[in-house]
Design an enzyme around this catalytic site. Structure first.
Site, PDB file in Angstrom:
ATOM      1  N   HIS A 163      81.822  53.552  27.388  1.00 47.47           N
ATOM      2  CA  HIS A 163      81.765  51.851  27.067  1.00 47.47           C
ATOM      3  C   HIS A 163      81.917  51.100  25.764  1.00 47.47           C
ATOM      4  O   HIS A 163      81.875  50.276  25.903  1.00 47.47           O
ATOM      5  CB  HIS A 163      80.182  51.574  28.046  1.00 47.47           C
ATOM      6  CG  HIS A 163      79.323  52.952  29.354  1.00 47.47           C
ATOM      7  ND1 HIS A 163      80.883  51.986  30.246  1.00 47.47           N
ATOM      8  CD2 HIS A 163      78.975  53.073  29.772  1.00 47.47           C
ATOM      9  CE1 HIS A 163      80.372  51.928  31.357  1.00 47.47           C
ATOM     10  NE2 HIS A 163      79.604  53.257  31.068  1.00 47.47           N
ATOM     11  N   ASP A 199      84.428  59.457  34.559  1.00 48.45           N
ATOM     12  CA  ASP A 199      82.796  59.492  35.120  1.00 48.45           C
ATOM     13  C   ASP A 199      83.094  58.072  35.951  1.00 48.45           C
ATOM     14  O   ASP A 199      83.482  57.943  36.588  1.00 48.45           O
ATOM     15  CB  ASP A 199      82.713  58.800  33.605  1.00 48.45           C
ATOM     16  CG  ASP A 199      81.245  58.279  33.403  1.00 48.45           C
ATOM     17  OD1 ASP A 199      80.414  58.980  33.099  1.00 48.45           O
ATOM     18  OD2 ASP A 199      80.532  57.400  34.040  1.00 48.45           O
ATOM     19  N   HIS A 201      80.739  55.254  36.047  1.00 48.89           N
ATOM     20  CA  HIS A 201      81.409  54.314  35.697  1.00 48.89           C
ATOM     21  C   HIS A 201      82.451  54.268  35.315  1.00 48.89           C
ATOM     22  O   HIS A 201      82.952  54.807  34.445  1.00 48.89           O
ATOM     23  CB  HIS A 201      80.400  54.126  34.942  1.00 48.89           C
ATOM     24  CG  HIS A 201      78.345  54.199  35.239  1.00 48.89           C
ATOM     25  ND1 HIS A 201      78.008  55.027  35.097  1.00 48.89           N
ATOM     26  CD2 HIS A 201      78.094  53.172  35.971  1.00 48.89           C
ATOM     27  CE1 HIS A 201      76.673  55.365  35.638  1.00 48.89           C
ATOM     28  NE2 HIS A 201      77.023  54.703  35.719  1.00 48.89           N
ATOM     29  N   ASP A 288      78.784  62.182  36.588  1.00 53.64           N
ATOM     30  CA  ASP A 288      77.809  61.651  37.359  1.00 53.64           C
ATOM     31  C   ASP A 288      78.034  61.200  38.761  1.00 53.64           C
ATOM     32  O   ASP A 288      77.804  60.191  39.358  1.00 53.64           O
ATOM     33  CB  ASP A 288      76.749  60.698  36.534  1.00 53.64           C
ATOM     34  CG  ASP A 288      78.245  59.117  35.845  1.00 53.64           C
ATOM     35  OD1 ASP A 288      79.553  59.929  35.605  1.00 53.64           O
ATOM     36  OD2 ASP A 288      77.517  58.594  35.172  1.00 53.64           O
TER      37      ASP A 288
END
Ligand code: SP5
Ligand code: ZN
Length: 346
Positions: A163, A199, A201, A288
Site C-alpha cells: 500500500h 493480497d 487488498h 489474507d
C-alpha cells in the site's frame, strides 16, 4: 527455498490502530513473522539475514522527501512533547483535492498527514528500522536472482509494503518491498519484470509506482474496491498511462467470492504474465485471502495455497516472494510455506 528473515521486524510494534472510531489492538503484529519463521524452520527451509543495503533502490521507488520524513518520524514525534515516547502518533489532517502537497509543513501532524493515505498505519519507535530491514531483504533477494545464485527467494518480512506509494504510507505499509525487488531485478538485468499481487487488498502503492512504465507489469487480484480497502484504487479500468498504457491489470473480485472464481482470476493473471514475456516475477504474497482471515472476505483454504504455489511455479520464472498481509497469525506459517512448497513442487 532460501528465505530472508531479520529480527529487526520486532522493532515495529505499535499497540493500537483505529477501527470505527475506537482504538483496537493491531492486526499486523510481530507474532505474524514469528509464526512464518517457525514453520519455515520446521520444514527445513534455510533462513538468512539480508546483507544488501536497499538505500539506492529505495531512492528509485520513493521520494527523498518521504524517506527523510519516515527515517526521522519517531525522533520528531518524541521531540514534540513530553510523554510522546509512550504515545502513538496518528494523522488527523490530509491534503485532499485543492489543498497543497508540494509544500512540506513544519508541524509534525501536518507532515504525518501529508505522507499518509489513512489513519490505520501506526508508527512505533522502530518502524524505520523494521521497514528498512524488509526493503534490505527485497534488495538482497533481487541481487541473488540477478546473479543466478538462486531461482526463487522468499522475504519473510514485516511490516508489509504494497500500500506504500512513492511518497506515502498506508494500510500497515511504509516501504514498498515488492517495488524494491522489481526495481532491483530491472537493475540486475531483467528487461521485463512482472509483479503479481495476490493480497486480499489491492496493491495501490505498487500500481502507482509503476503506472507509467512498460518495463514492469503490475497485476493484482483483490476484493473489489467499491466495498473493500483501499477503496480509491484497484478498478478494472486502470490499465496504465503513457508508456505504461496496457501494463497494469486489475482483477477485482466481489467480497465473499468462491475459490474457483479466485483461481479463474489467477489463471487470467498468469496468462497475461506469460504474454508479457517476463524475465522475472515478484509476488506480493498476501495471505489474507484465507477463509479465516479476521479482516478479509475470500475463502481460500490451506491446501489452496499449495495450488497457488504450483501455478506460480509453472510460470518457470525467477521469483521473489514478498510477504504482505494475512492476519490469521497462527495459520500464517502453514499458508505461506504451502505456497513456497507448491512452487517448488515439493
Ligand atoms: C497489507 C494489508 O493487508 N493491509 C490491509 C490494511 C487494511 N486496513 C483496513 C483495516 C480495516 C479493519 N477492519 C476490521 C474489520 C473487523 N471485523
Ligand atoms: Zn491485505
Amino acid at each position: 527455498m532460501l528465505t530472508f528473515f531479520s529480527d529487526s521486524h520486532h522493532a515495529h510494534a505499535p499497540q493500537y490502530e483505529f477501527f470505527r472510531g475506537e482504538r483496537v489492538p493491531c492486526f499486523e503484529t510481530p507474532a505474524r513473522a514469528e509464526y512464518v519463521k517457525a514453520r519455515l524452520a520446521e520444514r527445513g527451509h534455510v533462513l538468512r539475514t539480508p546483507q544488501a543495503d536497499s538505500r539506492a533502490l529505495l531512492a528509485k521507488v520513493h521520494t527523498a522527501r518521504y524517506l527523510n520524513f519516515l527515517e526521522h518520524a519517531w525522533r520528531d514525534w518524541v521531540a514534540l512533547e513530553e510523554g510522546n515516547g509512550q504515545r502513538q502518533p496518528f494523522p488527523s489532517v490530509w491534503p485532499v483535492r485543492t489543498l497543497r502537497s508540494d509544500v512540506e509543513p513544519a508541524n509534525f501532524t501536518a507532515r504525518l498527514g501529508l505522507y499518509s493515505m489513512d489513519n490505520g498505519s501506526p508508527l512505533s519507535a522502530g518502524t524505520w528500522q523494521a521497514a528498512k530491514a524488509g526493503a534490505d531483504a527485497a534488495a538482497s533477494a533481487a541481487a541473488l536472482l540477478s546473479g543466478n545464485s538462486e531461482r526463487a527467494v522468499f522475504c519473510c518480512s514485516r511490516p508489509p509494503g504494497h500500500h506504500a506509494g512513492a511518497d506515502f504510507m498506508g494500510g500497515y505499509c511504509f516501504l514498498n518491498n515488492a517495488a524494491v525487488a522489481a526495481q532491483g531485478l530491472r537493475d540486475g538485468g531483467a528487461a521485463r519484470v512482472a509483479v503479481l499481487d495476490v493480497d486480499y487488498h489491492h496493491g495501490n502503492g505498487t500500481q502507482s509506482i509503476f503506472y507509467g512504465r512498460a518495463d514492469v507489469l503490475f497485476i493484482s487480484l483483490h476484493g473489489d474496491p467499491m466495498t473493500e480497502y483501499p477503496f480509491y484504487l484497484g478498478h478494472a479500468d486502470e490499465t496504465g498511462e503513457g508508456e505504461g498504457a496496457g501494463f497494469n491489470l486489475n482483477l477485482p473480485l466481489p467480497a465473499g467470492c468462491t475459490v474457483p472464481r479466485w483461481f479463474e482470476a489467477l489463471e487470467a493473471a498468469c496468462l497475461r504474465i506469460a504474454g508479457f514475456k517476463a524475465d522475472a516475477l515478484v509476488v506480493s504474497l498476501g495471505l489474507d485471502t484465507f477463509a479465516e482471515d479476521p479482516i478479509s472476505k475470500f475463502a481460500l483454504q490451506p491446501q489452496d495455497f499449495i495450488r497457488l504455489g504450483e501455478r506460480l511455479g509453472k510460470l518457470g520464472l525467477p521469483t521473489v516472494f514478498v510477504l504482505e498481509g494475512g492476519y490469521a497469525a497462527a495459520e500464517l506459517g502453514t499458508n505461506a510455506v504451502n505456497v513456497i512448497e507448491g512452487y517448488e513442487g515439493r
